[in-house]
Design a protein around this motif. Structure first.
Motif, mmCIF file in Angstrom:
data_model
loop_
_atom_site.group_PDB
_atom_site.id
_atom_site.type_symbol
_atom_site.label_atom_id
_atom_site.label_comp_id
_atom_site.label_asym_id
_atom_site.label_seq_id
_atom_site.Cartn_x
_atom_site.Cartn_y
_atom_site.Cartn_z
ATOM 1 N N CYS A 69 1.425 5.441 -0.375
ATOM 2 C CA CYS A 69 0.760 6.732 -0.198
ATOM 3 C C CYS A 69 1.821 7.822 -0.210
ATOM 4 N N LYS A 126 -0.879 5.167 -4.722
ATOM 5 C CA LYS A 126 -2.297 4.863 -4.530
ATOM 6 C C LYS A 126 -3.055 5.955 -3.794
ATOM 7 N N ARG A 127 -2.447 6.484 -2.726
ATOM 8 C CA ARG A 127 -3.148 7.428 -1.858
ATOM 9 C C ARG A 127 -2.408 8.759 -1.793
ATOM 10 N N ASP A 172 0.836 -1.197 0.000
ATOM 11 C CA ASP A 172 0.000 0.000 0.000
ATOM 12 C C ASP A 172 0.875 1.253 0.000
#
Length: 332
Positions: free
Chosen positions: A65, A116-117, A63
């Motif tokens: 960001c 992604k973020r 993940d």
């Protein structure tokens, strides 16, 4: 070699806790705190057990960001680790809320890099009034352009302020607990861990996912690091950013003794034992780890990272991060 970090001699107590976790149970508070007694001879066993837990129970999609320092400095809070506190004389740039153009440019850069973020982070006790409304306007435009999941870290917001962010398109709210409750009062006297939990509770009730973690290396004990992990389990965050203190000249912690690499790896393993499933996210300070130790940490525990530059300290280069992430077996 990365594999050298994971050679070990079996130790029954760590294996017992590992197997309990792999069977779907949470370890108890006492069991978690018992990890503070891990000896140097047990470290590689601990790391290998954390690696098994991560592989079995955590997301194999790494993940990513990034953050933009959307308002910097002049914060009235007295957090001893923070370069942005107005209580200390540091050499950071201080500026009001950034322009729409600069915010959208930062978001577009991250979109192009496949991150992604994207999160707006602002200094101060909380963002309010016209600044909050202006920031919500930026966020709405970024949302409408698509391609990024949106987060925010804007302090100890109340219900109405959080509702504005949620309506604008923010889906995850960030508010670090920072340190164990038994230690936090030695680091900050202008707000409390319970103040933070109140904001987090309200954000969850509105519908936000929660991102909350802390900083290690501020003078806390090993037991207090585990206490922080347990306190975070109380609020059950989706994402747990773990910062390694970057001592900032001019702050009370400027001469803090850095943690040894093996103790950082131990701490990350402790967090994975307490949090088998959430994203454990590398945040500030990981550039002080060797690339071999960063790789070992990713294999044993860390399945997320803030990429690019941090708030007031240098981050890692995105291309280098992506290469390391894929080398450690994660999907991007």
């Amino acid at each position: 070699m990365i594999s050298d970090f994971f050679s070990f001699k079996s130790m029954t107590d760590i294996n017992f806790l590992k197997n309990k976790i792999l069977s779907g149970e949470n370890i108890s508070t006492d069991e978690a705190l018992s990890l503070a007694d891990t000896s140097s001879e047990q470290e590689r066993e601990l790391w290998s057990a954390a690696r098994e837990i991560t592989r079995a129970l955590s997301d194999s999609h790494f993940d990513t960001c990034s953050i933009v320092n959307a308002r910097s400095g002049k914060c009235p809070e007295n957090c001893k680790w923070c370069a942005q506190s107005a209580h200390y004389k540091t050499k950071i740039d201080c500026y009001p809320l950034i322009s729409r153009e600069d915010c959208l440019k930062a978001a577009e850069l991250n979109r192009q890099q496949g991150i992604k973020r994207f999160s707006m982070v602002t200094s101060g006790r909380k963002l309010t009034g016209k600044d909050l409304d202006t920031a919500c306007g930026y966020i709405s435009q970024i949302r409408d352009e698509g391609g990024l999941e949106l987060c925010a870290s804007m302090g100890l917001l109340g219900k109405e302020e959080l509702e504005k962010l949620y309506a604008a398109g923010v889906t995850r709210y960030h508010c670090n607990l920072e340190a164990a409750p038994s230690f936090f009062g030695e680091l900050c006297s202008t707000h409390t861990v319970e103040d933070k939990i109140a904001t987090i509770t309200t954000a969850r009730e509105i519908g936000f996912e929660i991102c909350s973690g802390g900083i290690i290396g501020m003078g806390e004990t090993r037991r207090q690091r585990i206490e922080l992990a347990l306190e975070l389990r109380r609020i059950d965050p989706h994402s747990i950013p773990i910062n390694i203190l970057c001592p900032i000249p001019g702050t009370p912690l400027e001469n803090a003794k850095p943690l040894a690499e093996n103790e950082i790896l131990n701490t990350l393993a402790f967090f994975r034992f307490v949090h088998p499933k959430p994203t454990l996210r590398f945040a500030g300070g990981r550039v002080h780890l060797s690339r071999e130790a960063q790789a070992a940490a990713m294999q044993m525990a860390m399945n997320g990272a803030i990429m690019g530059d941090m708030l007031t300290t240098l981050g890692s280069q995105v291309a280098e991060d992506k290469e390391l992430i894929t080398r450690c077996g994660y999907d991007l």
